[in-house]
Scaffold this motif. Sequence first.
Motif, PDB file in Angstrom:
ATOM      1  N   LEU A 184      -9.344   7.173 -20.192  1.00  0.00           N
ATOM      2  CA  LEU A 184     -10.708   7.668 -19.984  1.00  0.00           C
ATOM      3  C   LEU A 184     -10.930   8.258 -18.601  1.00  0.00           C
ATOM      4  CD1 LEU A 184     -12.619   4.641 -21.608  1.00  0.00           C
ATOM      5  CD2 LEU A 184     -11.992   6.803 -22.694  1.00  0.00           C
ATOM      6  N   THR A 185      -9.988   7.994 -17.680  1.00  0.00           N
ATOM      7  CA  THR A 185     -10.109   8.471 -16.304  1.00  0.00           C
ATOM      8  C   THR A 185      -8.866   9.270 -15.928  1.00  0.00           C
ATOM      9  OG1 THR A 185     -11.350   6.464 -15.744  1.00  0.00           O
ATOM     10  CG2 THR A 185     -10.495   7.760 -13.907  1.00  0.00           C
ATOM     11  N   PRO A 186      -9.013  10.512 -15.447  1.00  0.00           N
ATOM     12  CA  PRO A 186      -7.836  11.310 -15.083  1.00  0.00           C
ATOM     13  C   PRO A 186      -6.992  10.608 -14.015  1.00  0.00           C
ATOM     14  CG  PRO A 186      -9.811  12.666 -15.122  1.00  0.00           C
ATOM     15  CD  PRO A 186     -10.263  11.248 -15.248  1.00  0.00           C
ATOM     16  N   TRP A 187      -5.665  10.749 -14.119  1.00  0.00           N
ATOM     17  CA  TRP A 187      -4.777  10.102 -13.167  1.00  0.00           C
ATOM     18  C   TRP A 187      -5.066  10.556 -11.734  1.00  0.00           C
ATOM     19  CZ3 TRP A 187      -2.117   5.975 -12.417  1.00  0.00           C
ATOM     20  CH2 TRP A 187      -1.257   5.905 -11.323  1.00  0.00           C
ATOM     21  N   GLU A 188      -5.479  11.799 -11.554  1.00  0.00           N
ATOM     22  CA  GLU A 188      -5.777  12.291 -10.203  1.00  0.00           C
ATOM     23  C   GLU A 188      -6.898  11.484  -9.562  1.00  0.00           C
ATOM     24  OE1 GLU A 188      -5.636  14.188 -12.940  1.00  0.00           O
ATOM     25  OE2 GLU A 188      -3.657  15.092 -12.554  1.00  0.00           O
ATOM     26  N   VAL A 189      -7.875  11.079 -10.367  1.00  0.00           N
ATOM     27  CA  VAL A 189      -8.979  10.267  -9.863  1.00  0.00           C
ATOM     28  C   VAL A 189      -8.470   8.870  -9.504  1.00  0.00           C
ATOM     29  CG1 VAL A 189     -11.198   9.209 -10.457  1.00  0.00           C
ATOM     30  CG2 VAL A 189     -10.707  11.556 -11.169  1.00  0.00           C
ATOM     31  N   ILE A 190      -7.649   8.295 -10.369  1.00  0.00           N
ATOM     32  CA  ILE A 190      -7.078   6.972 -10.108  1.00  0.00           C
ATOM     33  C   ILE A 190      -6.238   6.999  -8.832  1.00  0.00           C
ATOM     34  CG2 ILE A 190      -5.491   5.215 -10.998  1.00  0.00           C
ATOM     35  CD1 ILE A 190      -6.298   6.168 -13.844  1.00  0.00           C
ATOM     36  N   GLU A 191      -5.447   8.040  -8.695  1.00  0.00           N
ATOM     37  CA  GLU A 191      -4.589   8.188  -7.520  1.00  0.00           C
ATOM     38  C   GLU A 191      -5.419   8.238  -6.240  1.00  0.00           C
ATOM     39  OE1 GLU A 191      -2.094  11.860  -6.996  1.00  0.00           O
ATOM     40  OE2 GLU A 191      -0.533  10.469  -7.676  1.00  0.00           O
ATOM     41  N   ASN A 192      -6.519   8.980  -6.281  1.00  0.00           N
ATOM     42  CA  ASN A 192      -7.395   9.084  -5.112  1.00  0.00           C
ATOM     43  C   ASN A 192      -8.025   7.744  -4.772  1.00  0.00           C
ATOM     44  OD1 ASN A 192      -8.929  10.690  -3.089  1.00  0.00           O
ATOM     45  ND2 ASN A 192     -10.681  10.109  -4.355  1.00  0.00           N
ATOM     46  N   ARG A 193      -8.406   6.986  -5.794  1.00  0.00           N
ATOM     47  CA  ARG A 193      -9.011   5.675  -5.549  1.00  0.00           C
ATOM     48  C   ARG A 193      -7.997   4.706  -4.946  1.00  0.00           C
ATOM     49  NH1 ARG A 193     -12.628   5.639 -11.156  1.00  0.00           N
ATOM     50  NH2 ARG A 193     -14.236   7.039 -10.327  1.00  0.00           N
ATOM     51  N   LEU A 194      -6.752   4.763  -5.436  1.00  0.00           N
ATOM     52  CA  LEU A 194      -5.692   3.925  -4.860  1.00  0.00           C
ATOM     53  C   LEU A 194      -5.478   4.272  -3.386  1.00  0.00           C
ATOM     54  CD1 LEU A 194      -3.152   4.095  -7.808  1.00  0.00           C
ATOM     55  CD2 LEU A 194      -4.227   2.001  -6.965  1.00  0.00           C
ATOM     56  N   GLU A 195      -5.468   5.562  -3.102  1.00  0.00           N
ATOM     57  CA  GLU A 195      -5.275   6.033  -1.731  1.00  0.00           C
ATOM     58  C   GLU A 195      -6.392   5.527  -0.819  1.00  0.00           C
ATOM     59  OE1 GLU A 195      -3.092   8.478   1.039  1.00  0.00           O
ATOM     60  OE2 GLU A 195      -2.692   8.406  -1.113  1.00  0.00           O
ATOM     61  N   CYS A 196      -7.630   5.649  -1.285  1.00  0.00           N
ATOM     62  CA  CYS A 196      -8.775   5.203  -0.482  1.00  0.00           C
ATOM     63  C   CYS A 196      -8.748   3.686  -0.271  1.00  0.00           C
ATOM     64  CB  CYS A 196     -10.084   5.613  -1.156  1.00  0.00           C
ATOM     65  SG  CYS A 196     -10.391   7.389  -1.165  1.00  0.00           S
ATOM     66  N   ALA A 197      -8.410   2.946  -1.324  1.00  0.00           N
ATOM     67  CA  ALA A 197      -8.348   1.488  -1.212  1.00  0.00           C
ATOM     68  C   ALA A 197      -7.256   1.061  -0.251  1.00  0.00           C
ATOM     69  CB  ALA A 197      -8.108   0.876  -2.588  1.00  0.00           C
ATOM     70  N   ALA A 198      -6.120   1.765  -0.295  1.00  0.00           N
ATOM     71  CA  ALA A 198      -5.015   1.450   0.610  1.00  0.00           C
ATOM     72  C   ALA A 198      -5.414   1.718   2.060  1.00  0.00           C
ATOM     73  CB  ALA A 198      -3.789   2.267   0.239  1.00  0.00           C
ATOM     74  N   LYS A 199      -6.058   2.840   2.288  1.00  0.00           N
ATOM     75  CA  LYS A 199      -6.492   3.188   3.652  1.00  0.00           C
ATOM     76  C   LYS A 199      -7.536   2.203   4.158  1.00  0.00           C
ATOM     77  CE  LYS A 199      -5.647   8.179   3.455  1.00  0.00           C
ATOM     78  NZ  LYS A 199      -6.279   9.524   3.454  1.00  0.00           N
ATOM     79  N   GLY A 200      -8.374   1.697   3.263  1.00  0.00           N
ATOM     80  CA  GLY A 200      -9.424   0.759   3.650  1.00  0.00           C
ATOM     81  C   GLY A 200      -8.931  -0.664   3.837  1.00  0.00           C
ATOM     82  N   ASP A 201      -7.664  -0.913   3.538  1.00  0.00           N
ATOM     83  CA  ASP A 201      -7.053  -2.241   3.674  1.00  0.00           C
ATOM     84  C   ASP A 201      -7.783  -3.295   2.834  1.00  0.00           C
ATOM     85  OD1 ASP A 201      -5.127  -4.019   4.493  1.00  0.00           O
ATOM     86  OD2 ASP A 201      -6.140  -4.548   6.359  1.00  0.00           O
ATOM     87  N   PHE A 202      -8.212  -2.893   1.649  1.00  0.00           N
ATOM     88  CA  PHE A 202      -8.801  -3.846   0.712  1.00  0.00           C
ATOM     89  C   PHE A 202      -7.697  -4.643   0.019  1.00  0.00           C
ATOM     90  CE2 PHE A 202     -12.076  -0.529   0.782  1.00  0.00           C
ATOM     91  CZ  PHE A 202     -13.243  -1.265   0.798  1.00  0.00           C
ATOM     92  N   SER A 203      -7.994  -5.876  -0.362  1.00  0.00           N
ATOM     93  CA  SER A 203      -7.207  -6.508  -1.410  1.00  0.00           C
ATOM     94  C   SER A 203      -7.550  -5.748  -2.687  1.00  0.00           C
ATOM     95  CB  SER A 203      -7.578  -7.984  -1.574  1.00  0.00           C
ATOM     96  OG  SER A 203      -7.192  -8.724  -0.451  1.00  0.00           O
ATOM     97  N   ILE A 204      -6.546  -5.518  -3.528  1.00  0.00           N
ATOM     98  CA  ILE A 204      -6.756  -4.685  -4.706  1.00  0.00           C
ATOM     99  C   ILE A 204      -6.359  -5.452  -5.962  1.00  0.00           C
ATOM    100  CG2 ILE A 204      -6.166  -2.496  -5.836  1.00  0.00           C
ATOM    101  CD1 ILE A 204      -5.265  -1.494  -3.034  1.00  0.00           C
ATOM    102  N   CYS A 205      -7.219  -5.398  -6.957  1.00  0.00           N
ATOM    103  CA  CYS A 205      -6.908  -5.967  -8.267  1.00  0.00           C
ATOM    104  C   CYS A 205      -6.713  -4.804  -9.231  1.00  0.00           C
ATOM    105  CB  CYS A 205      -8.051  -6.871  -8.737  1.00  0.00           C
ATOM    106  SG  CYS A 205      -7.786  -7.560 -10.376  1.00  0.00           S
ATOM    107  N   LEU A 206      -5.572  -4.769  -9.906  1.00  0.00           N
ATOM    108  CA  LEU A 206      -5.264  -3.696 -10.846  1.00  0.00           C
ATOM    109  C   LEU A 206      -5.358  -4.201 -12.279  1.00  0.00           C
ATOM    110  CD1 LEU A 206      -2.102  -2.063  -9.197  1.00  0.00           C
ATOM    111  CD2 LEU A 206      -4.489  -1.334  -8.992  1.00  0.00           C
ATOM    112  N   TYR A 207      -6.202  -3.532 -13.076  1.00  0.00           N
ATOM    113  CA  TYR A 207      -6.268  -3.789 -14.513  1.00  0.00           C
ATOM    114  C   TYR A 207      -5.375  -2.768 -15.225  1.00  0.00           C
ATOM    115  CZ  TYR A 207     -10.424  -6.856 -14.241  1.00  0.00           C
ATOM    116  OH  TYR A 207     -11.302  -7.891 -13.992  1.00  0.00           O
ATOM    117  N   ASN A 208      -4.945  -3.101 -16.428  1.00  0.00           N
ATOM    118  CA  ASN A 208      -4.156  -2.185 -17.268  1.00  0.00           C
ATOM    119  C   ASN A 208      -2.982  -1.560 -16.505  1.00  0.00           C
ATOM    120  OD1 ASN A 208      -6.189  -2.500 -19.347  1.00  0.00           O
ATOM    121  ND2 ASN A 208      -7.440  -1.034 -18.213  1.00  0.00           N
TER     122      ASN A 208
END
Length: 243
Positions: free
Chosen positions: A137-161
Amino acid sequence: MKHLYVVGLGPGGAEFMTGQAIQALSRAEVLCGYTVYIDLVRPLFPEKEVFTTPMTQELERCRRALELAQQGKTVAMVCSGDAGVYGMAGPILQMAPEFPDVEIEVVSGVSAALSGAAVLGAPLMHDFCVISLSDLLTPWEVIENRLECAAKGDFSICLYNPSSKKRAGYLARACEILLAHRSPQTVCGWVKNIGREGQESKVLSLEELKGETLDMFTTVFIGASSTQDICGRMVTPRGYERK
């Protein structure tokens, strides 16, 4: 009273359901949901009428639940985890204007981010984000951008699916994006079949996570730079010791 409950079941076992969820299921005359989730609660309420659809027929399921409620039946649409976290609360509420006589009540549940974190320790003690790797339901390019932003923000990240037969390499691709900003030794973990038979979990490094073969029933946790492995448990310090 035309009433529709949208109920988060948590991981699925009765011990993980909230009192509010059990109360809503008890009041309902009809239980609607994805076949797998109905099978989790059917033994608790064998006398209930049920309506199920397979995966990918979410909108048909939601519409039928609203139609049954419109007819005067008290209905519970069940979802795993929390109904408002990748669940059916959104589609139900989007359709709600077509059924103005139906009173809709969203009943929260324990999402996999929370139940999985409890198995691993305390990986979400500080700021965190949740990202689904499903590009259905979400383009991979959008997911990739969100991963990039989360990594830069030094968040703990929970990945579903994190993976499926059609998306076997997605977790590795996500790890590559994160490795551009995180140490290969970043503490990570995963939990499979949370709260169900066959539950498994593992704490490992981000570099090791890249090579793991996981499935849709697994929730993945990527630690922040401060996350520690303490006696095999993931812990992200909140900073109380600096007070």
